[in-house]
Scaffold this active site. Sequence first.
Site, PDB file in Angstrom:
ATOM      1  N   HIS A  62     -20.589 -16.075  -4.038  1.00 60.08           N
ATOM      2  CA  HIS A  62     -19.243 -16.582  -4.108  1.00 60.08           C
ATOM      3  C   HIS A  62     -18.689 -16.623  -2.692  1.00 60.08           C
ATOM      4  O   HIS A  62     -17.646 -17.326  -2.564  1.00 60.08           O
ATOM      5  CB  HIS A  62     -18.642 -15.894  -4.754  1.00 60.08           C
ATOM      6  CG  HIS A  62     -18.882 -15.490  -6.232  1.00 60.08           C
ATOM      7  ND1 HIS A  62     -18.475 -16.550  -7.313  1.00 60.08           N
ATOM      8  CD2 HIS A  62     -19.921 -15.034  -7.082  1.00 60.08           C
ATOM      9  CE1 HIS A  62     -19.066 -16.143  -8.324  1.00 60.08           C
ATOM     10  NE2 HIS A  62     -19.933 -15.152  -8.476  1.00 60.08           N
ATOM     11  N   HIS A  92     -13.669  -6.503  -9.737  1.00 62.08           N
ATOM     12  CA  HIS A  92     -14.781  -6.820 -10.599  1.00 62.08           C
ATOM     13  C   HIS A  92     -15.593  -5.995 -11.095  1.00 62.08           C
ATOM     14  O   HIS A  92     -16.661  -5.544 -10.518  1.00 62.08           O
ATOM     15  CB  HIS A  92     -15.190  -8.356 -10.128  1.00 62.08           C
ATOM     16  CG  HIS A  92     -14.282  -9.281  -9.497  1.00 62.08           C
ATOM     17  ND1 HIS A  92     -13.431 -10.116 -10.196  1.00 62.08           N
ATOM     18  CD2 HIS A  92     -13.852  -9.416  -8.275  1.00 62.08           C
ATOM     19  CE1 HIS A  92     -12.817 -10.794  -9.428  1.00 62.08           C
ATOM     20  NE2 HIS A  92     -12.870 -10.418  -8.407  1.00 62.08           N
ATOM     21  N   GLU A 165     -15.327   9.715  -0.763  1.00 60.82           N
ATOM     22  CA  GLU A 165     -13.663   9.119  -1.123  1.00 60.82           C
ATOM     23  C   GLU A 165     -13.785   8.993  -2.449  1.00 60.82           C
ATOM     24  O   GLU A 165     -14.689   8.320  -2.976  1.00 60.82           O
ATOM     25  CB  GLU A 165     -13.502   7.904  -0.468  1.00 60.82           C
ATOM     26  CG  GLU A 165     -12.292   6.795  -0.796  1.00 60.82           C
ATOM     27  CD  GLU A 165     -11.130   7.666  -0.763  1.00 60.82           C
ATOM     28  OE1 GLU A 165     -10.669   8.001   0.248  1.00 60.82           O
ATOM     29  OE2 GLU A 165     -10.326   7.558  -2.034  1.00 60.82           O
ATOM     30  N   GLY A 179       5.698   1.657   9.124  1.00 60.39           N
ATOM     31  CA  GLY A 179       6.925   1.735  10.307  1.00 60.39           C
ATOM     32  C   GLY A 179       6.183   1.889  11.637  1.00 60.39           C
ATOM     33  O   GLY A 179       6.633   1.263  12.711  1.00 60.39           O
ATOM     34  N   ARG A 411      15.506  10.651   6.598  1.00 59.66           N
ATOM     35  CA  ARG A 411      15.266  10.295   5.196  1.00 59.66           C
ATOM     36  C   ARG A 411      15.967  10.879   3.985  1.00 59.66           C
ATOM     37  O   ARG A 411      16.501  10.383   2.975  1.00 59.66           O
ATOM     38  CB  ARG A 411      13.660  10.338   4.732  1.00 59.66           C
ATOM     39  CG  ARG A 411      12.978   9.143   5.784  1.00 59.66           C
ATOM     40  CD  ARG A 411      11.633   9.324   5.321  1.00 59.66           C
ATOM     41  NE  ARG A 411      10.970   8.266   6.089  1.00 59.66           N
ATOM     42  CZ  ARG A 411       9.690   8.072   6.407  1.00 59.66           C
ATOM     43  NH1 ARG A 411       8.804   8.721   5.814  1.00 59.66           N
ATOM     44  NH2 ARG A 411       9.264   6.905   7.145  1.00 59.66           N
ATOM     45  N   GLU A 543      -2.063  14.827   5.256  1.00 53.89           N
ATOM     46  CA  GLU A 543      -1.107  15.434   4.290  1.00 53.89           C
ATOM     47  C   GLU A 543      -1.548  16.368   3.421  1.00 53.89           C
ATOM     48  O   GLU A 543      -0.619  17.025   2.757  1.00 53.89           O
ATOM     49  CB  GLU A 543      -0.730  14.200   3.468  1.00 53.89           C
ATOM     50  CG  GLU A 543       0.528  14.205   2.601  1.00 53.89           C
ATOM     51  CD  GLU A 543       1.059  12.984   1.957  1.00 53.89           C
ATOM     52  OE1 GLU A 543       0.632  11.754   2.362  1.00 53.89           O
ATOM     53  OE2 GLU A 543       1.816  13.037   1.275  1.00 53.89           O
TER      54      GLU A 543
END
Length: 584
Positions: A62, A92, A165, A179, A411, A543
Amino acid sequence: MHREIRKFLAGMAVAAAALAAPAPLARLHADKGVACADCHGKGKARVDDNEQAPNLACVRCHGDLKAMAKGAADPLNPHASHLGATSCTICHRGHEASRSYCLSCHDFDMKMPGGTDAAWKPRPDPARRDRRVDRADVVVVGSGAAGMVAAITAHDAGARVIVLEKQPLTGGNSMLAEGGMNAAGTKAQARKGIKDSVELMREDTLKGGKFLAEPALVEILARGSAASVDYMEGLGADLSDVGRLGGASVSRAHRPTGGLPVGAHLVDVLRRNAASRKLDVRVNSRVVKLLEGRDGAVTGVEVCGLHRGTYRILAKSVVMASGGFSANPARVARYQPSLEGMASSNQPGATGDGLDLGEARGGKLRDLEQIQIHPSVAKGSRILITEAVRGNGAILVNRQGERFFNEIGTRDAVSQAILHQEGKSAFLLFDEGVRQSLKQIDGYFHLKLVKEGATPEDLARVLGLPGAALRATLDAYNAAVDAKLDPLFKRPDLPRALRTPKFYAIEVNPGIHYTMGGLAVDTATRVLAKDGKAIPGFFAAGEVTGGVHGANRLGGNSISQTITFGRIAGETAAGFAKRQPERK
Ligand code: SIN
């Protein structure tokens, strides 16, 4: 039952499922005369967890993402999206209904060949065991910026590295960062005449976090930031644009030229660097357990791969870089019941598994109740509207057409101010001048989130706001910009007047954005046990850790943290590994 018969029956079950499913791709391909081996590869080779063989086959027939994007009529084209160079099988599927990964965050009417099932999730089979054991010096869990930087650093220090992962693509939440990357004392700041210092960045960060952060970690964040910008530029990144974000005393958010989103760019750079080093990066690979040695050290991981099943990797050190838990509503509500039901700006993998893995191995958790809501998520969506739009001059108005707060406050403060307005939302208002100053804004037009008017009154009509009030608000704000003084809300930075038609607005409300708490670490990224001692062989960055941001993270400090602490984790984990004997 005889092994061969079992194998045959399992194969029949897969084939039957493929045929029963609503026209899955395998069937469509078979109808066109494509043989199983054309996608799966020949011989006994099983499809690996990265699904390399089917992906190569897709591209062979493709064309690549670029070729696929070219022919598309709809400008909202997933093949040209911000996910970057990703593989076909993310969306897919051969033997199940396909699903669009975009629908994890967006809400499009998306049709795909082979049908779409938005709720479909990869179903690895933990009961299937692969007894082969892999070995590495350093295993990195998570492939956002912290994980990829740790992996690249460890590799460059001579370690054999495996990155794991659980999602079908790399990048984590870093991919969505917009940002900028905070850094003090950089060459880009010097070129623009911005006077900044490590001390100022440290003070801003501590104050923004209500002095709950660990000062030693904040010191490292600030002191390492300029070198981290150099490091990323050395890998090929462009961080030459500098803007201002909430809670910062000066402009220190670094991003690509023209104000493009920082995250997709850095993730692209990191993916390329991982590929050029031939790093062993495995997607669809969820870590289910940290292995424990006799001496209490972390000695590897147990992984559940989408195709391979459960297997072990023996490693000399493990770096946890699995991200936060903003996309885990149950967990968020457990620590902050008031946030129940609020949308999150995060990618779906941000569920906090690393906290459970770390805690099960004796790691200490801290500040879990410190959950950040970001003021500007487009109403009715999960799309973050970067603070940089305000940083570059946009204002916030309420349903009365009035400003109500210093738009570039921290924030937590801006979010609370919005929640106190009628409808618990506000309109982010800007003009063509702001639009031209920040390329990221084009993405919001692309996603059809922006309303517009030729004049403030026109825009007010579109938004259903009182036109005279909105005009008066803009006149007063522009006068404040001219006078360089905001008498109403003491906004410290007034970069440009809002006078250039057209005028634009996006309705925004706060959304769950970042979890400040996590595994306790020391300045060398060693994970600490409940008794305060470092757990041998166990490191963490990004994090998933707590203590860098205290009670509120400043915009731009997250990407900065991932690079600086990712580098430290990579170095210390590789150094630790060098001193260990081979695991048996
Ligand atoms: C934003 O661009 O507003 C988000 C960036 C960040 O979370 O640091």
